[in-house]
Design an enzyme around this catalytic site. Structure first.
Site, short mmCIF file in Angstrom:
data_model
loop_
_atom_site.label_atom_id
_atom_site.label_comp_id
_atom_site.label_asym_id
_atom_site.label_seq_id
_atom_site.Cartn_x
_atom_site.Cartn_y
_atom_site.Cartn_z
N TYR A 142 0.83 -1.21 0.00
CA TYR A 142 0.00 0.00 0.00
C TYR A 142 0.87 1.26 0.00
O TYR A 142 0.42 2.34 -0.37
CB TYR A 142 -0.93 0.04 1.22
CG TYR A 142 -2.00 -1.04 1.25
CD1 TYR A 142 -2.20 -1.89 0.18
CD2 TYR A 142 -2.80 -1.21 2.38
CE1 TYR A 142 -3.17 -2.89 0.22
CE2 TYR A 142 -3.77 -2.20 2.42
CZ TYR A 142 -3.95 -3.04 1.34
OH TYR A 142 -4.90 -4.02 1.38
N ASP A 247 -5.04 -6.54 6.33
CA ASP A 247 -6.25 -5.83 5.93
C ASP A 247 -7.35 -6.85 5.62
O ASP A 247 -8.48 -6.78 6.11
CB ASP A 247 -5.91 -4.99 4.69
CG ASP A 247 -7.02 -4.04 4.31
OD1 ASP A 247 -8.01 -3.93 5.06
OD2 ASP A 247 -6.92 -3.40 3.24
N ASP A 251 -10.66 -8.19 8.24
CA ASP A 251 -12.07 -8.06 7.87
C ASP A 251 -12.77 -9.41 7.91
O ASP A 251 -13.91 -9.53 8.36
CB ASP A 251 -12.19 -7.46 6.46
CG ASP A 251 -12.34 -5.94 6.52
OD1 ASP A 251 -11.97 -5.36 7.57
OD2 ASP A 251 -12.83 -5.34 5.54
#
Ligand code: NAD
Length: 358
Positions: A142, A247, A251
């Site tokens: 990222y 990430d 979730d």
């Protein structure tokens, strides 16, 4: 113990849920002889309205100079038209950068009282789910170089994944230290059968393991981990992993526990000053109605007690009070199944938790 906590109520349901968490902290202070003082910080939409900036420098300084930060949530449709750099969420990104928090920690815990809300089969849930994902927050793909070039007449997109030894070592330490405060099992998740960055990750984790002989380290490939989280999540205590894997896995892990309103999180860096917040947003659809679930924020305050203030007994007491309140059948709308238990609002849920805290 004396501690100063920077408090960001934020937007939407933020003020309602944070107020309940502060009542819990006040009660903990009274019961255990601590002194918590609070410094108000404007961030998000309310700061844009008041100061024309989602996080004025003075507000950031209040956070950086505090012992820890408690945040409700920021944002909402009212500020949708605000230009990019001045959006409410930019305040949050600036806060994370300003505090230098490089580790995001999210527990995935099923409260037995809410087990029916999990999409997993009862026989899996019954084994108990209580683990925590430590995710590297400011490195990896990222934050690598991104580029789109043209090769042989077609567009080619390139995202670079890089990790340095020091970046891996500092997040690894958070993983080991966190495991030390729990059941002392650390699972390092990577893709070392394919990626160089993962091979370096694995090597550093094993070097660190020698400094933490009381913690058992295991390795798992990320694809296997994604499967194991739904197949047998009871096997995990603490998972440490890089940014993108974390990430996705965090979730997945929050989904298996049922309600978004129940899940706390912490972000930590080099110092013990952490950022504690529920994982949900400002829920503008239910703001101001006294129906939001304050438990994610109250459990974030419990994480602050455990991980920033090193007060495990106090953190246990808050978690036990939440559990007792659920045992007694109290449910906010998001966790009420329409039949069982007693439906309540945000402030009354706070009252019940305080009663159980003593
Ligand atoms: P959201 O998490 O705010 O809401 C999603 C759904 O969950 C809504 O139906 C909401 O009512 C419900 N919900 C969330 N928290 C709840 C709680 N404590 N109790 C009961 N129900 C709850 O996500 P969204 O609607 O996509 O975003 C709303 C705003 O929040 C946006 O402006 C977004 O940018 C912002 N946001 C902020 C943060 C943050 O401050 N860390 C995180 C995510 C989203």
């Amino acid at each position: 113990m004396k501690r100063n906590i920077a408090v960001i109520r934020g937007d939407g349901i933020g003020p309602e849920i944070v107020n309940q968490a502060l009542r819990v902290l006040d009660r903990v202070a009274r019961l255990y002889g601590h002194e918590f003082t609070y410094t108000d910080v404007d961030m998000g939409g309310c700061a844009i309205d008041k100061w024309g900036d989602p996080l004025p420098e003075e507000m950031l300084q209040r956070c950086v100079s505090s012992d820890s930060v408690l945040l409700g949530a920021v944002g909402g449709p009212r500020w949708n038209e605000v230009p990019g750099p001045m959006r409410p969420e930019k305040g949050l990104l600036r806060l994370r950068a300003g505090m230098g928090v490089y580790s995001n920690n999210r527990p995935a815990k099923i409260w037995p009282q809410l087990a029916a809300a999990s999409p997993l089969k009862p026989e899996i849930v019954d084994k108990g789910i209580d683990f925590l994902i430590v995710r590297e927050l400011i490195g990896g793909i990222y934050f690598g170089n991104h580029d789109t070039v043209t090769e042989n007449g077609e567009k080619v997109a390139i995202d670079t994944l890089r990790y340095s030894e020091s970046e891996i070592r500092r997040i690894g330490r958070i993983g080991f230290e966190t495991a030390r405060k729990r059941r002392r099992q650390l699972c390092s998740v990577e893709k070392s059968n394919v990626l160089d960055s993962s091979r370096l990750w694995k090597k550093i984790m094993h070097e660190l393991a020698e400094e933490y002989p009381d913690v058992t380290l295991s390795d798992m490939l990320v694809d296997n981990c994604a499967m194991q989280i739904v197949k047998d999540p009871s096997q995990f205590d603490v998972i440490v992993t890089e940014n993108m894997f974390g990430d996705i896995l965090s979730d997945e892990a929050s989904m298996i526990t049922g309600s978004i309103g129940m899940i706390p999180s912490s972000s930590l860096g080099q110092t013990t000053c952490g950022l504690y917040e529920p994982i949900h947003g400002s829920a503008p659809d239910i703001a101001g109605k006294d129906i939001a679930n304050p438990i994610g924020t109250i459990l974030s305050a419990a994480m602050m007690l455990r991980y920033s203030f090193d007060l495990p007994k106090e953190a246990d007491a808050v978690e036990a009070a939440v559990s007792a309140t659920l045992d007694a059948g109290w449910r906010t709308a998001d966790i009420y199944d329409g039949e069982n238990g007693k439906k309540t609002g945000c402030a009354e849920m706070g009252d019940r938790i305080l009663e159980n805290l003593g």
